[in-house]
Design a protein around this motif. Structure first.
Motif, PDB file in Angstrom:
ATOM      1  N   ILE A 300       1.989  23.492   0.993  1.00 31.21           N
ATOM      2  CA  ILE A 300       2.192  22.043   1.120  1.00 31.21           C
ATOM      3  C   ILE A 300       1.059  21.349   0.367  1.00 31.21           C
ATOM      4  N   THR A 301       1.417  20.555  -0.622  1.00 29.77           N
ATOM      5  CA  THR A 301       0.410  19.909  -1.469  1.00 29.77           C
ATOM      6  C   THR A 301       0.218  18.435  -1.152  1.00 29.77           C
ATOM      7  N   GLU A 302       1.192  17.833  -0.493  1.00 25.69           N
ATOM      8  CA  GLU A 302       1.070  16.415  -0.147  1.00 25.69           C
ATOM      9  C   GLU A 302       1.860  16.130   1.122  1.00 25.69           C
ATOM     10  N   MET A 303       1.265  15.312   1.994  1.00 29.00           N
ATOM     11  CA  MET A 303       1.928  14.891   3.228  1.00 29.00           C
ATOM     12  C   MET A 303       1.704  13.396   3.403  1.00 29.00           C
ATOM     13  N   VAL A 304       2.793  12.672   3.600  1.00 28.90           N
ATOM     14  CA  VAL A 304       2.709  11.258   3.947  1.00 28.90           C
ATOM     15  C   VAL A 304       3.403  11.092   5.286  1.00 28.90           C
ATOM     16  N   ALA A 305       2.636  10.744   6.302  1.00 24.16           N
ATOM     17  CA  ALA A 305       3.183  10.568   7.651  1.00 24.16           C
ATOM     18  C   ALA A 305       3.272   9.072   7.940  1.00 24.16           C
ATOM     19  N   PHE A 306       4.491   8.559   7.924  1.00 26.02           N
ATOM     20  CA  PHE A 306       4.706   7.132   8.168  1.00 26.02           C
ATOM     21  C   PHE A 306       4.781   6.906   9.671  1.00 26.02           C
ATOM     22  N   HIS A 307       3.731   6.320  10.223  1.00 25.57           N
ATOM     23  CA  HIS A 307       3.707   6.057  11.665  1.00 25.57           C
ATOM     24  C   HIS A 307       4.330   4.681  11.937  1.00 25.57           C
ATOM     25  N   GLU A 308       5.631   4.609  11.676  1.00 22.95           N
ATOM     26  CA  GLU A 308       6.413   3.395  11.902  1.00 22.95           C
ATOM     27  C   GLU A 308       7.649   3.769  12.711  1.00 22.95           C
ATOM     28  N   PRO A 309       7.562   3.807  14.026  1.00 22.88           N
ATOM     29  CA  PRO A 309       8.728   4.173  14.841  1.00 22.88           C
ATOM     30  C   PRO A 309       9.958   3.318  14.564  1.00 22.88           C
ATOM     31  N   ALA A 310       9.754   2.091  14.107  1.00 25.97           N
ATOM     32  CA  ALA A 310      10.899   1.214  13.840  1.00 25.97           C
ATOM     33  C   ALA A 310      11.776   1.745  12.710  1.00 25.97           C
ATOM     34  N   LEU A 311      11.268   2.688  11.914  1.00 24.39           N
ATOM     35  CA  LEU A 311      12.060   3.250  10.822  1.00 24.39           C
ATOM     36  C   LEU A 311      13.026   4.343  11.296  1.00 24.39           C
ATOM     37  N   PHE A 312      12.811   4.891  12.483  1.00 27.96           N
ATOM     38  CA  PHE A 312      13.611   6.026  12.934  1.00 27.96           C
ATOM     39  C   PHE A 312      15.111   5.747  12.935  1.00 27.96           C
ATOM     40  N   PRO A 313      15.585   4.580  13.409  1.00 31.73           N
ATOM     41  CA  PRO A 313      17.034   4.345  13.403  1.00 31.73           C
ATOM     42  C   PRO A 313      17.652   4.426  12.002  1.00 31.73           C
ATOM     43  N   ALA A 314      16.923   4.007  10.972  1.00 28.75           N
ATOM     44  CA  ALA A 314      17.471   4.051   9.618  1.00 28.75           C
ATOM     45  C   ALA A 314      17.732   5.478   9.156  1.00 28.75           C
ATOM     46  N   PHE A 315      17.029   6.438   9.763  1.00 30.60           N
ATOM     47  CA  PHE A 315      17.214   7.846   9.419  1.00 30.60           C
ATOM     48  C   PHE A 315      18.148   8.562  10.410  1.00 30.60           C
ATOM     49  N   ASN A 316      18.847   7.765  11.225  1.00 32.08           N
ATOM     50  CA  ASN A 316      19.793   8.309  12.204  1.00 32.08           C
ATOM     51  C   ASN A 316      19.105   9.252  13.197  1.00 32.08           C
ATOM     52  N   LEU A 317      17.873   8.924  13.569  1.00 33.53           N
ATOM     53  CA  LEU A 317      17.117   9.729  14.506  1.00 33.53           C
ATOM     54  C   LEU A 317      17.252   9.156  15.923  1.00 33.53           C
ATOM     55  N   PRO A 318      17.262  10.027  16.935  1.00 28.84           N
ATOM     56  CA  PRO A 318      17.414   9.531  18.313  1.00 28.84           C
ATOM     57  C   PRO A 318      16.193   8.700  18.730  1.00 28.84           C
ATOM     58  N   PRO A 319      16.389   7.720  19.622  1.00 25.42           N
ATOM     59  CA  PRO A 319      15.280   6.857  20.035  1.00 25.42           C
ATOM     60  C   PRO A 319      14.240   7.587  20.870  1.00 25.42           C
ATOM     61  N   THR A 320      14.642   8.612  21.614  1.00 28.03           N
ATOM     62  CA  THR A 320      13.712   9.406  22.435  1.00 28.03           C
ATOM     63  C   THR A 320      14.260  10.820  22.560  1.00 28.03           C
ATOM     64  N   LEU A 321      13.408  11.733  23.019  1.00 27.99           N
ATOM     65  CA  LEU A 321      13.812  13.104  23.338  1.00 27.99           C
ATOM     66  C   LEU A 321      13.348  13.420  24.746  1.00 27.99           C
TER      67      LEU A 321
END
Length: 323
Positions: A300-321
């Motif tokens: 792994i040469t690059e990692m960008v971790a976007f700490h923006e929970p508001a973006l999760f719905p746009a990626f069709n991700l569940p709101p909680t687990l």
């Protein structure tokens, strides 16, 4: 050829996906691109009587979208990633959901909508192009990314062929100073391989287990990591591991809790995964970060971790687990 008003909305709607991508490239923000596409369609509907068919509907919509972006960008600071930031407060780039990226396919009545080999949404290029002034950015996207002729680009920008050529020359020189090492043009890197995806799965498993030794084995020595909206960034494996050790240690004041990781089909054409955390004493995993990773030569040469929970719905991700 003039389009009957009854068909206008349906025909225009076919281009929504690529217009969203175009606005995203111009702005560097998924949220702002979503809002601006609505403005583009409002402008197009209001001005539909002015469409006389001298160009394709697609080209006409791109003209509206480009100028809407230029209006929006006036006086605004460029979006970037923390390692290239002008300010510790951003504004920051946002990722783009892969399932919404559908390059236009050619059709019998719109042959100019051919898929272009240089089409790319790679974060490294998004970060680089944000260094360009808005009109240079528009000229570069239209000509060098979408493959439009200079004359057609000049018409979109209400400029001359000479002015567009001059803008492109200056833009290309600027981009060469901001592109990743070994990259001098807009040709996208190769898509992730099956081996790359195995590396991602190993990384996801290691994060869930809090296995620093496994993570260390997966990271390149010179890995670069950013975490917008946090301004801190790391330029080597030791720095990344030290930060993870602190946040994964239950005895640390910076302990984030236990983690779960879900795969994301794609973000910006790159490997991606979503991290959820259950804070100490909690009973639910909440959205924490959306990671976009690059893998080269098995590391792994690059990692960008976007700490923006508001973006999760746009990626069709569940709101909680659940735990």
């Amino acid at each position: 050829m003039e389009i009957p008003q009854s068909d206008f909305a349906e025909r225009a709607e076919l281009h929504r996906g690529e217009l969203r991508v175009h606005c995203y490239r111009m702005l560097g923000s998924f949220d702002e691109a979503e809002d601006l596409v609505q403005e583009v369609y409002l402008r197009a509907w209001r001005g539909r009587d002015g469409f006389e068919g001298r160009s394709s509907l697609r080209a006409w919509l791109y003209r509206i979208a480009t100028n809407a972006c230029l209006d929006f960008l006036e006086g605004r600071r460029r979006r970037t990633l923390p390692d290239q930031a002008d300010s510790p407060d951003g504004p920051w780039l946002q990722p783009f959901p892969g399932h919404l990226w559908e390059p236009a396919a050619p059709s019998a009545d719109d042959p100019e909508a051919a898929v272009v080999a240089k089409e790319t949404l790679e974060l490294a290029f998004l970060a680089a192009i944000q260094h360009l002034p808005p009109r240079q950015r528009a000229a570069t996207i239209l000509c060098d990314v979408l493959g439009w002729p200079v004359r057609q680009t000049a018409e979109v920008l209400d400029g001359s062929v000479a002015s567009v050529n001059s803008a492109l020359q200056r833009a290309r020189a600027t981009l060469r100073t901001h592109l990743p090492p070994g990259r001098s043009d807009w040709a996208p890197s190769a898509p992730p391989t099956d081996e790359d995806r195995k590396i991602l799965r190993r990384y996801m498993s290691a994060v869930e287990r809090g296995d620093l030794a496994e993570v260390a084995e997966l990271l390149a020595k010179d890995v670069r990591a950013t975490m917008p909206p946090y301004p801190e960034w790391f330029a080597d494996r030791d720095g990344v591991l030290a930060a993870l050790a602190e946040s994964w240690d239950p005895g640390s004041p910076y302990y984030v809790g236990t983690l779960r990781v879900l795969p994301v089909a794609c973000a910006n054409g790159e490997l991606a995964a979503a991290t959820y955390r259950c804070p100490p004493g909690g009973d639910t995993y909440e959205p924490f970060g959306l990671g976009v990773l690059q893998v080269r030569d098995g590391r792994i040469t690059e990692m960008v971790a976007f700490h923006e929970p508001a973006l999760f719905p746009a990626f069709n991700l569940p709101p909680t687990l659940d735990r």
